[in-house]
Design a protein around this motif. Structure first.
Motif, PDB file in Angstrom:
ATOM      1  N   TYR A  81       0.846  -1.207   0.000  1.00  0.00           N
ATOM      2  CA  TYR A  81       0.000   0.000   0.000  1.00  0.00           C
ATOM      3  C   TYR A  81       0.875   1.248   0.000  1.00  0.00           C
ATOM      4  O   TYR A  81       0.634   2.190  -0.780  1.00  0.00           O
ATOM      5  N   THR A  82       1.893   1.262   0.846  1.00  0.00           N
ATOM      6  CA  THR A  82       2.805   2.402   0.899  1.00  0.00           C
ATOM      7  C   THR A  82       3.474   2.638  -0.445  1.00  0.00           C
ATOM      8  O   THR A  82       3.584   3.782  -0.913  1.00  0.00           O
ATOM      9  N   PHE A  83       3.913   1.567  -1.080  1.00  0.00           N
ATOM     10  CA  PHE A  83       4.550   1.695  -2.396  1.00  0.00           C
ATOM     11  C   PHE A  83       3.572   2.270  -3.416  1.00  0.00           C
ATOM     12  O   PHE A  83       3.936   3.136  -4.221  1.00  0.00           O
ATOM     13  N   ALA A  84       2.328   1.799  -3.403  1.00  0.00           N
ATOM     14  CA  ALA A  84       1.334   2.296  -4.356  1.00  0.00           C
ATOM     15  C   ALA A  84       1.082   3.783  -4.161  1.00  0.00           C
ATOM     16  O   ALA A  84       0.945   4.538  -5.139  1.00  0.00           O
ATOM     17  N   ILE A  85       1.012   4.232  -2.912  1.00  0.00           N
ATOM     18  CA  ILE A  85       0.798   5.659  -2.634  1.00  0.00           C
ATOM     19  C   ILE A  85       1.991   6.477  -3.092  1.00  0.00           C
ATOM     20  O   ILE A  85       1.850   7.498  -3.783  1.00  0.00           O
ATOM     21  N   LYS A  86       3.195   6.048  -2.740  1.00  0.00           N
ATOM     22  CA  LYS A  86       4.386   6.829  -3.068  1.00  0.00           C
ATOM     23  C   LYS A  86       4.646   6.870  -4.573  1.00  0.00           C
ATOM     24  O   LYS A  86       5.113   7.884  -5.104  1.00  0.00           O
ATOM     25  N   ALA A  87       4.329   5.787  -5.280  1.00  0.00           N
ATOM     26  CA  ALA A  87       4.572   5.744  -6.720  1.00  0.00           C
ATOM     27  C   ALA A  87       3.633   6.655  -7.485  1.00  0.00           C
ATOM     28  O   ALA A  87       3.959   7.098  -8.592  1.00  0.00           O
ATOM     29  N   GLY A  88       2.474   6.954  -6.940  1.00  0.00           N
ATOM     30  CA  GLY A  88       1.506   7.812  -7.611  1.00  0.00           C
ATOM     31  C   GLY A  88       1.382   9.168  -6.959  1.00  0.00           C
ATOM     32  O   GLY A  88       1.949  10.168  -7.419  1.00  0.00           O
ATOM     33  N   LEU A  89       0.670   9.220  -5.857  1.00  0.00           N
ATOM     34  CA  LEU A  89       0.433  10.489  -5.172  1.00  0.00           C
ATOM     35  C   LEU A  89       1.718  11.101  -4.625  1.00  0.00           C
ATOM     36  O   LEU A  89       1.864  12.324  -4.580  1.00  0.00           O
ATOM     37  N   GLY A  90       2.649  10.252  -4.214  1.00  0.00           N
ATOM     38  CA  GLY A  90       3.913  10.767  -3.679  1.00  0.00           C
ATOM     39  C   GLY A  90       4.698  11.547  -4.710  1.00  0.00           C
ATOM     40  O   GLY A  90       5.321  12.568  -4.389  1.00  0.00           O
ATOM     41  N   VAL A  91       4.684  11.080  -5.964  1.00  0.00           N
ATOM     42  CA  VAL A  91       5.373  11.801  -7.037  1.00  0.00           C
ATOM     43  C   VAL A  91       4.716  13.152  -7.271  1.00  0.00           C
ATOM     44  O   VAL A  91       5.401  14.175  -7.429  1.00  0.00           O
ATOM     45  N   GLU A  92       3.391  13.185  -7.280  1.00  0.00           N
ATOM     46  CA  GLU A  92       2.682  14.452  -7.460  1.00  0.00           C
ATOM     47  C   GLU A  92       2.989  15.424  -6.327  1.00  0.00           C
ATOM     48  O   GLU A  92       3.153  16.629  -6.552  1.00  0.00           O
ATOM     49  N   MET A  93       3.076  14.919  -5.101  1.00  0.00           N
ATOM     50  CA  MET A  93       3.380  15.789  -3.964  1.00  0.00           C
ATOM     51  C   MET A  93       4.792  16.351  -4.069  1.00  0.00           C
ATOM     52  O   MET A  93       5.033  17.515  -3.721  1.00  0.00           O
ATOM     53  N   SER A  94       5.729  15.537  -4.545  1.00  0.00           N
ATOM     54  CA  SER A  94       7.105  16.001  -4.683  1.00  0.00           C
ATOM     55  C   SER A  94       7.196  17.163  -5.662  1.00  0.00           C
ATOM     56  O   SER A  94       7.860  18.184  -5.388  1.00  0.00           O
ATOM     57  N   VAL A  95       6.525  17.057  -6.797  1.00  0.00           N
ATOM     58  CA  VAL A  95       6.510  18.153  -7.767  1.00  0.00           C
ATOM     59  C   VAL A  95       5.747  19.350  -7.203  1.00  0.00           C
ATOM     60  O   VAL A  95       6.138  20.500  -7.399  1.00  0.00           O
ATOM     61  N   GLY A  96       4.663  19.074  -6.463  1.00  0.00           N
ATOM     62  CA  GLY A  96       3.896  20.152  -5.852  1.00  0.00           C
ATOM     63  C   GLY A  96       4.712  20.966  -4.859  1.00  0.00           C
ATOM     64  O   GLY A  96       4.560  22.191  -4.776  1.00  0.00           O
ATOM     65  N   ARG A  97       5.599  20.296  -4.123  1.00  0.00           N
ATOM     66  CA  ARG A  97       6.466  21.022  -3.185  1.00  0.00           C
ATOM     67  C   ARG A  97       7.397  21.964  -3.936  1.00  0.00           C
ATOM     68  O   ARG A  97       7.648  23.087  -3.497  1.00  0.00           O
ATOM     69  N   ARG A  98       7.921  21.488  -5.050  1.00  0.00           N
ATOM     70  CA  ARG A  98       8.804  22.344  -5.839  1.00  0.00           C
ATOM     71  C   ARG A  98       8.023  23.522  -6.433  1.00  0.00           C
ATOM     72  O   ARG A  98       8.528  24.653  -6.472  1.00  0.00           O
ATOM     73  N   MET A  99       6.791  23.262  -6.878  1.00  0.00           N
ATOM     74  CA  MET A  99       5.969  24.350  -7.408  1.00  0.00           C
ATOM     75  C   MET A  99       5.660  25.377  -6.331  1.00  0.00           C
ATOM     76  O   MET A  99       5.666  26.588  -6.600  1.00  0.00           O
ATOM     77  N   LEU A 100       5.393  24.929  -5.113  1.00  0.00           N
ATOM     78  CA  LEU A 100       5.139  25.860  -4.014  1.00  0.00           C
ATOM     79  C   LEU A 100       6.371  26.715  -3.736  1.00  0.00           C
ATOM     80  O   LEU A 100       6.260  27.931  -3.512  1.00  0.00           O
ATOM     81  N   SER A 101       7.549  26.085  -3.778  1.00  0.00           N
ATOM     82  CA  SER A 101       8.779  26.831  -3.556  1.00  0.00           C
ATOM     83  C   SER A 101       8.961  27.917  -4.601  1.00  0.00           C
ATOM     84  O   SER A 101       9.336  29.057  -4.290  1.00  0.00           O
ATOM     85  N   VAL A 102       8.693  27.586  -5.864  1.00  0.00           N
ATOM     86  CA  VAL A 102       8.785  28.577  -6.937  1.00  0.00           C
ATOM     87  C   VAL A 102       7.749  29.673  -6.732  1.00  0.00           C
ATOM     88  O   VAL A 102       8.047  30.870  -6.863  1.00  0.00           O
ATOM     89  N   PHE A 103       6.532  29.281  -6.406  1.00  0.00           N
ATOM     90  CA  PHE A 103       5.444  30.244  -6.228  1.00  0.00           C
ATOM     91  C   PHE A 103       5.729  31.195  -5.073  1.00  0.00           C
ATOM     92  O   PHE A 103       5.428  32.397  -5.154  1.00  0.00           O
ATOM     93  N   GLU A 104       6.307  30.683  -4.002  1.00  0.00           N
ATOM     94  CA  GLU A 104       6.623  31.539  -2.855  1.00  0.00           C
ATOM     95  C   GLU A 104       7.624  32.628  -3.240  1.00  0.00           C
ATOM     96  O   GLU A 104       7.535  33.759  -2.759  1.00  0.00           O
ATOM     97  N   ARG A 105       8.584  32.299  -4.107  1.00  0.00           N
ATOM     98  CA  ARG A 105       9.649  33.237  -4.445  1.00  0.00           C
ATOM     99  C   ARG A 105       9.374  34.040  -5.712  1.00  0.00           C
ATOM    100  O   ARG A 105       9.872  35.154  -5.869  1.00  0.00           O
ATOM    101  N   ARG A 106       8.588  33.453  -6.641  1.00  0.00           N
ATOM    102  CA  ARG A 106       8.402  34.082  -7.951  1.00  0.00           C
ATOM    103  C   ARG A 106       6.934  34.049  -8.398  1.00  0.00           C
ATOM    104  O   ARG A 106       6.623  33.524  -9.464  1.00  0.00           O
ATOM    105  N   PRO A 107       6.026  34.569  -7.596  1.00  0.00           N
ATOM    106  CA  PRO A 107       4.609  34.521  -7.990  1.00  0.00           C
ATOM    107  C   PRO A 107       4.326  35.282  -9.282  1.00  0.00           C
ATOM    108  O   PRO A 107       3.453  34.895 -10.063  1.00  0.00           O
ATOM    109  N   GLY A 108       5.068  36.364  -9.523  1.00  0.00           N
ATOM    110  CA  GLY A 108       4.841  37.145 -10.733  1.00  0.00           C
ATOM    111  C   GLY A 108       5.160  36.376 -11.992  1.00  0.00           C
ATOM    112  O   GLY A 108       4.486  36.535 -13.022  1.00  0.00           O
ATOM    113  N   VAL A 109       6.191  35.547 -11.933  1.00  0.00           N
ATOM    114  CA  VAL A 109       6.555  34.746 -13.110  1.00  0.00           C
ATOM    115  C   VAL A 109       5.448  33.748 -13.430  1.00  0.00           C
ATOM    116  O   VAL A 109       5.055  33.575 -14.592  1.00  0.00           O
TER     117      VAL A 109
END
Length: 456
Positions: free
Chosen positions: A347-375
């Motif tokens: 179950y853990t593997f199934a979550i991390k392989a799908g939703l976990g990947v989306e969360m990882s990219v989402g964290r990076r997007m949040l980091s960009v948004f926090e610093r560069r919302p205008g872009v």
């Protein structure tokens, strides 16, 4: 919706051999459910449905009476629609074909699409319908049942294949597997040891408006990139009511409240009395946070599963709930701790392989948004591929993770934007620094000549 407040220790009306199995000798009338799900939101209802469809005896525990209000924007994107039970009819209050983007109330620009981007629902209706589908599949609902703790060892547990769910009134419910879907502050997440590394405060108003105002918002939502780091606001139309809210990092509630007040005023809605004013905390799991302990799984908000940038949680709840229900069935069939552990790890593997990947990219997007919302604002309002990516994600044609994985341009752009600015030592950059603001306004240059719609 009818709530069956069935006693966990009885199954009156069940056909012989179909009820929960009896406990070991000496337990008298105590019964053991295959799967007990705690929490009847989207995650819990999905888990209960998945386990019940598999033919297992499922008890769904909910502390409130249904339907009940939940603070939530109520946006149903493509992944949410794709995760609903067969035959489920969405109780949509509106269908979104246009999005207005703004920067703290300024530089507003509307993008339109011929095809629906996403739908809007009221959570009480939506959650109640999901629970009804779980009941039709065979799950038993019990409302007014507050869980105080879970035990996998001790005198309340008759054997190693059983989990004891202890209610606040002292009653004990037994199960072969337990799914925790009782929210980010629930008991089951604490039992599993869920760890959180991002907590945000959301404030929301349900504002009844006259027909003339409702008509102006019909089919269109507003997303406002806010003045606080990582913050944004929204206006979602739902018939004669507008759902208006803001979200930002927890820590300065007064500033978040001021943002909401200013945001409402800028939309010309300050003169309308809200029917409901509410707030909630959203919590994202850390990468190493557990998703199981013994025969207990967690999903949805209880597991800290949501998209870190937008804080969208309904699709994560539906998808993780379905997986939790499916793997809880396997755990309920496990005859020893080793097999149960193997299924929980799957179950853990199934979550991390799908939703976990989306969360990882989402964290990076949040980091960009926090610093560069205008872009980001300039890109999504003035760069057609960025708007197309937004539309594809909301419709479910792709995901943040899929976009970065399959589109080299998107991957390179994220890598570039996610770097610290030149001359800034790593870890010392100012996270809220504004980029040069775009100058283009309102009208969309990529309109279809027939109906003025952008056609990504």
């Amino acid at each position: 919706m009818s709530s069956e407040n069935a006693d966990a220790g009885s199954e009156s009306g069940s056909a012989p051999g179909t009820g929960p199995e009896a406990g070991p000798a000496g337990e008298h009338d105590r019964t053991v459910w295959d799967v007990v799900v705690v929490g009847a939101g989207p995650a819990g209802a999905s888990a209960a449905y998945a386990a019940a469809v598999a033919g297992r005896q499922v008890l769904l525990l909910e502390k409130a009476e249904l339907p009940r209000y939940k603070t939530c924007g109520g946006g149903i994107i493509g992944p949410s629609r794709d995760s609903l039970p067969p035959g489920f009819e969405l109780p949509l209050r509106d269908r979104v074909h246009a999005v207005t983007f703004s920067m703290n109330g300024r530089l507003a620009r509307t993008r339109r699409s011929r095809r629906m981007l996403f739908g809007l629902i009221n959570r009480p209706e939506f959650d109640a319908s999901l629970v009804e589908h779980a009941q039709k599949a065979g799950a038993v609902l019990r409302t007014g049942a507050s869980v105080s703790r879970v035990q996998q060892h001790g005198p309340a547990v008759p054997d190693r294949r059983t989990v004891a769910v202890v209610l606040s009134d002292g009653e004990t419910v037994l199960a072969r597997a337990v799914v925790g879907a009782d929210g980010s502050a629930g008991r089951i997440g604490a039992h599993v040891g869920v760890k959180l590394d991002q907590v945000d405060l959301g404030l929301e108003l349900e504002i009844p408006v006259p027909p003339t105002v409702a008509e102006d918002w019909a089919g269109r939502v507003l997303i406002d990139w806010g003045p606080l780091p990582g913050s944004y606001g929204w206006v979602f139309p739902k018939g004669d009511t507008l759902t208006v809210g803001v979200i930002s990092a927890r820590g300065d509630g007064a500033a978040t409240k001021r943002y909401l007040e200013d945001f409402v005023a800028k939309q010309g809605l300050a003169g309308f009395e809200p029917a409901i004013s509410s707030g909630h905390l959203t919590r994202c799991r850390s990468d190493d946070s557990p998703l199981s302990r013994g025969r207990v799984l967690v999903c949805g908000d209880a597991a800290g599963l949501l998209e870190p940038w937008t804080r969208e949680g309904i699709s994560f709840a539906l998808r993780s709930g379905r997986l939790a229900g499916e793997w809880a069935v396997r755990i309920s069939e496990a005859h020893d701790a080793v097999d149960a552990r193997r299924q929980a790890l799957n179950y853990t593997f199934a979550i991390k392989a799908g939703l976990g990947v989306e969360m990882s990219v989402g964290r990076r997007m949040l980091s960009v948004f926090e610093r560069r919302p205008g872009v980001l604002h300039a890109a999504i309002t003035g760069f057609r591929p960025a708007w197309k990516a937004f539309a594809d994600i909301t419709r479910g044609a792709t995901s943040l993770g899929g976009l970065v994985r399959t589109h080299p341009l998107a991957r390179r752009a994220l890598d570039l934007l996610d770097r610290p600015k030149a001359g800034t030592a790593p870890g010392t950059e100012k996270s809220r620094e504004q980029e040069p603001e775009p100058t283009r306004d309102d009208e969309d240059r990529d309109k279809d000549p027939k109906d003025g719609a952008v056609t990504p």
